[in-house]
Motif scaffolding. Structure first.
Motif, PDB file in Angstrom:
ATOM      1  N   MET A  62      97.315   3.808 -11.695  1.00 43.15           N
ATOM      2  CA  MET A  62      98.235   3.574 -10.173  1.00 43.15           C
ATOM      3  C   MET A  62      97.742   2.195 -10.454  1.00 43.15           C
ATOM      4  N   THR A  63      99.250   1.062 -10.166  1.00 45.02           N
ATOM      5  CA  THR A  63      99.066   0.308 -10.432  1.00 45.02           C
ATOM      6  C   THR A  63      99.477  -0.290  -8.596  1.00 45.02           C
ATOM      7  N   GLN A  64      98.879  -0.749  -8.053  1.00 47.43           N
ATOM      8  CA  GLN A  64      99.499  -1.611  -6.460  1.00 47.43           C
ATOM      9  C   GLN A  64      99.397  -3.008  -6.708  1.00 47.43           C
ATOM     10  N   LEU A  65     101.238  -3.640  -5.968  1.00 46.29           N
ATOM     11  CA  LEU A  65     101.481  -5.021  -6.209  1.00 46.29           C
ATOM     12  C   LEU A  65     100.961  -5.361  -4.598  1.00 46.29           C
ATOM     13  N   VAL A 119      97.199  -6.227  -6.970  1.00 49.97           N
ATOM     14  CA  VAL A 119      95.942  -5.615  -6.239  1.00 49.97           C
ATOM     15  C   VAL A 119      94.819  -5.251  -7.150  1.00 49.97           C
ATOM     16  N   LEU A 120      94.001  -6.017  -7.111  1.00 54.87           N
ATOM     17  CA  LEU A 120      92.761  -5.273  -7.876  1.00 54.87           C
ATOM     18  C   LEU A 120      91.527  -4.785  -7.123  1.00 54.87           C
ATOM     19  N   GLY A 121      91.699  -5.018  -5.765  1.00 56.83           N
ATOM     20  CA  GLY A 121      90.636  -4.508  -4.787  1.00 56.83           C
ATOM     21  C   GLY A 121      91.006  -4.890  -3.922  1.00 56.83           C
ATOM     22  N   GLU A 122      89.535  -4.431  -2.782  1.00 56.34           N
ATOM     23  CA  GLU A 122      90.082  -5.745  -1.285  1.00 56.34           C
ATOM     24  C   GLU A 122      88.141  -5.394  -0.564  1.00 56.34           C
ATOM     25  N   GLY A 127      93.219 -10.082  -6.074  1.00 55.62           N
ATOM     26  CA  GLY A 127      93.997  -9.403  -7.398  1.00 55.62           C
ATOM     27  C   GLY A 127      94.467 -10.429  -8.173  1.00 55.62           C
ATOM     28  N   VAL A 128      95.345 -10.464  -8.828  1.00 58.34           N
ATOM     29  CA  VAL A 128      95.208 -11.523  -9.461  1.00 58.34           C
ATOM     30  C   VAL A 128      97.462 -11.996  -9.974  1.00 58.34           C
TER      31      VAL A 128
END
Ligand SMILES: C[S@@+](CC[C@H](N)C(=O)[O-])C[C@H]1O[C@@H](n2cnc3c(N)ncnc32)[C@H](O)[C@@H]1O
Length: 365
Positions: free
Chosen positions: A1-4, A75-78, A168-169
């Motif tokens: 899953m990819t998150q923005l 988003v890569l994480g939190e 994120g990036v």
């Protein structure tokens, strides 16, 4: 899953969500937003999509043309902090653990949302960027940027609260290189109104350099519908244009004294350019957006203007629908003409409950 992760004006989270759902649905990609009203940011999850989906041209085109987003990144994480004495180390660890094939580029940008809660973090966020950048460079998590490199690829961190951040990036080239996607402009001391910043924002950020050069040439002329007290006319005059300023109100005296402005107390909907045509039509009339959109299309279609920059004042509800309808109306009308054009619509930082639309005739650039 990819998150923005996306940033917008506070109160516009729903509008941005609708824009994303609609845009991704057209690309056959399902997604869902997550936000609290007023927080000025949202996350958007793309269902069953690998991160590579963000490299696809249509996806980039969609993300690059969003009206209501100021910023977007992957988003890569939190990180949630138990101890806020050291906020750097947990972030370094998080970034060190990302997938090895993800490049974080050359820099890190620490951001906050443009909301009441987010703005309370502004000072901390600005200060924190420097030690985080240094620590990430020292660990080799981000590289050194060569002067010749134009890339804006970088790591991003959004502090949502003092003890929580999302990291994120950037997505090249759609992510904004500046914090929050906000470009602050200085109010010109002798400009007639703060509205002047809306047009300056649009000229600087919605037009390309070749477009600016082609539009603001020696001897170019413009019409400003709904001109008073003259903030938009001021921007055109500053760039050497002679302006027909149309409004029943009064134009600032100093602006009239430049000799570059002719004032016409006339209704903007029935006004016609004095000499048959102008280079640029601008319009900031507080009128129904559909009526304004169709007026702009009429001027462009009839050749009364080469290019147009206008604001659409938004209703309280269903603002995404309203913008889509107005842009479709312009597209449909211009579709009947023979010229090629580029249209962009943005909810700029200096816009309030309105969006700014730019229509540029590509053949003339
Ligand atoms: C937001 S103000 C414009 C501010 C201006 N752009 C500036 O920077 O100073 C809107 C203006 O639109 C004018 N206006 C609204 N409807 C109009 C119409 N039908 N014809 C001409 N002017 C109109 C109003 O009189 C008002 O001065």
């Amino acid at each position: 899953m990819t998150q923005l992760l996306l940033l917008c004006r506070s109160g516009y989270e729903q509008d941005l969500s609708e824009e994303l759902i609609h845009g991704f649905a057209l690309l056959n990609i399902a997604g869902y937003p997550n936000f609290k009203k007023g927080q000025a940011w949202l996350s958007f999850t793309l269902v069953n999509q690998p991160a590579q989906a963000l490299e696809q041209k249509p996806v980039k085109a969609l993300l690059g043309s969003l009206v209501f987003a100021r910023q977007v990144w992957q988003v890569l994480g939190e990180v949630s902090y138990e101890d806020t004495q050291d906020r750097v180390t947990p972030l370094l660890q998080a970034f060190e653990n990302i997938e090895p094939n993800v490049s974080l580029g050359h820099d890190v940008l620490v951001e906050h949302a443009d909301s009441e809660q987010g703005n309370e973090l502004a000072r901390f966020v600005k200060k924190f960027n420097v030690p985080l950048r240094q620590a990430m460079r020292a660990k080799g998590i981000i590289g050194r940027r060569l002067k010749s490199e134009k890339t804006v690829k970088q790591a991003h961190v959004l502090f949502t609260r003092s003890h929580h951040c999302i990291y994120g990036v950037s997505i090249n080239p759609v992510s904004a290189p500046n914090p929050g996607g906000i470009i602050r402009l200085k109010f010109p001391p002798n400009a007639p109104s703060r509205s002047t910043l809306k047009l300056e924002d649009a000229i600087k950020h919605q037009l390309t350099e070749p477009e600016r050069q082609a539009i603001f040439t020696e001897g170019a002329n413009g019409v400003d519908l709904g001109a008073c007290p003259g903030g938009w006319t001021y921007q055109l005059v500053q760039r050497g244009m002679h302006v027909e300023a149309v409004d029943n109100g009064l134009i600032q005296e100093a602006l009239m004294n430049t000799g570059m402005v002719a004032h016409y107390a006339h209704d903007g909907f029935s006004y016609q350019p004095q000499y048959g045509k102008v280079t640029l039509l601008v319009c900031d009339m507080i009128e129904q957006p559909d009526k304004v959109a169709s007026l702009m299309a009429k001027w462009l279609k009839l050749g009364w203007t080469d290019h147009a920059i206008f604001n659409l004042k938004l209703p309280m509800k269903q603002r995404f629908d309203c913008v889509s309808r107005c842009l479709d109306l312009v597209r449909t009308e211009l579709g009947k003409s023979f010229f090629r054009y580029r249209m962009s619509a943005r909810h700029l930082y200096h816009d309030r409950d309105e969006v700014t639309v730019v229509v540029v005739q590509s053949d003339l650039i």
